[in-house]
Design an enzyme around this catalytic site. Structure first.
Site, PDB file in Angstrom:
ATOM      1  N   CYS A  56      94.360 -79.675 -23.813  1.00  0.00           N
ATOM      2  CA  CYS A  56      93.880 -81.079 -23.963  1.00  0.00           C
ATOM      3  C   CYS A  56      94.757 -82.034 -23.221  1.00  0.00           C
ATOM      4  CB  CYS A  56      93.758 -81.372 -25.242  1.00  0.00           C
ATOM      5  SG  CYS A  56      92.511 -80.584 -26.463  1.00  0.00           S
ATOM      6  N   GLU A  99      86.058 -76.051 -35.789  1.00  0.00           N
ATOM      7  CA  GLU A  99      86.475 -74.592 -35.759  1.00  0.00           C
ATOM      8  C   GLU A  99      85.443 -73.660 -35.796  1.00  0.00           C
ATOM      9  OE1 GLU A  99      90.822 -75.550 -38.263  1.00  0.00           O
ATOM     10  OE2 GLU A  99      89.026 -74.365 -39.339  1.00  0.00           O
ATOM     11  N   CYS A 125      88.797 -78.717 -29.880  1.00  0.00           N
ATOM     12  CA  CYS A 125      89.710 -79.923 -30.056  1.00  0.00           C
ATOM     13  C   CYS A 125      89.020 -81.102 -29.817  1.00  0.00           C
ATOM     14  CB  CYS A 125      90.920 -79.995 -29.077  1.00  0.00           C
ATOM     15  SG  CYS A 125      91.906 -78.185 -29.155  1.00  0.00           S
ATOM     16  N   ASN A 164      87.860 -82.325 -34.126  1.00  0.00           N
ATOM     17  CA  ASN A 164      87.821 -80.820 -33.860  1.00  0.00           C
ATOM     18  C   ASN A 164      86.927 -80.011 -34.736  1.00  0.00           C
ATOM     19  OD1 ASN A 164      89.388 -81.343 -36.430  1.00  0.00           O
ATOM     20  ND2 ASN A 164      90.123 -79.331 -36.485  1.00  0.00           N
ATOM     21  N   CYS A 194      97.177 -80.258 -27.650  1.00  0.00           N
ATOM     22  CA  CYS A 194      97.714 -78.973 -27.305  1.00  0.00           C
ATOM     23  C   CYS A 194      97.552 -78.828 -25.734  1.00  0.00           C
ATOM     24  CB  CYS A 194      96.689 -77.864 -27.680  1.00  0.00           C
ATOM     25  SG  CYS A 194      95.019 -77.832 -26.796  1.00  0.00           S
ATOM     26  N   GLU A 240      90.209 -83.846 -28.745  1.00  0.00           N
ATOM     27  CA  GLU A 240      90.282 -84.609 -27.537  1.00  0.00           C
ATOM     28  C   GLU A 240      89.273 -84.158 -26.780  1.00  0.00           C
ATOM     29  OE1 GLU A 240      94.623 -83.990 -29.044  1.00  0.00           O
ATOM     30  OE2 GLU A 240      92.685 -83.077 -29.227  1.00  0.00           O
TER      31      GLU A 240
END
Length: 135
Positions: free
Chosen positions: A91, A46, A55, A44, A88, A57
């Site tokens: 993803c 940010e 993310c 990830n 999420c 994934e």
């Protein structure tokens, strides 16, 4: 865990350390195995302008696609939580775009707790290209 699964786990654990998570402090690593057997990893990333981050994934899938591959057969996602963290919604859709419903997804904690599921179980009734073909 087979040596093949161990390799996928190791890739996810290693890339998790590279996660850029200065705001949430929630580092996630993901590794996907393509149909050719190559492993691609992502973490990830940010951004102060929430929700513009990426993310883990999505990063792993992007690496796979950038390498010219478009099918994944297995994924491993790891985070430092008491219980395995599922992908999420976005993803889940990304995984469904590049994997068959029976593709194995392993969710794990840093303490070794794992949960196995499939793309189909993560996203039943997924939206796919068949809905776009309205000829």
């Amino acid at each position: 865990m087979s040596s093949s699964a161990d390799t996928l786990k190791a890739a996810a654990q290693a890339v998790r350390e590279n996660a850029y998570a200065p705001y949430s402090k929630f580092k996630v690593g993901a590794a996907v195995r393509s149909a050719s057997g190559v492993i691609y990893a992502g973490c990830n990333v940010e951004n102060a302008a929430y929700p513009e981050g990426t993310c883990a994934e999505a990063g792993a899938i992007a690496a796979m696609v950038a390498a010219g591959e478009t099918e994944l057969v297995e994924a491993f996602v790891i985070a430092d939580c008491p219980a395995p963290v599922p992908p999420c919604g976005g993803c889940r859709q990304k995984l469904a775009e590049f994997a068959k419903g029976d593709a194995k997804i392993t969710l794990a904690t840093m303490d070794g707790v794992t949960s196995e599921t499939t793309v189909g179980d993560l996203l039943p009734g997924s939206f796919d290209a068949d809905f776009l073909d309205q000829d």
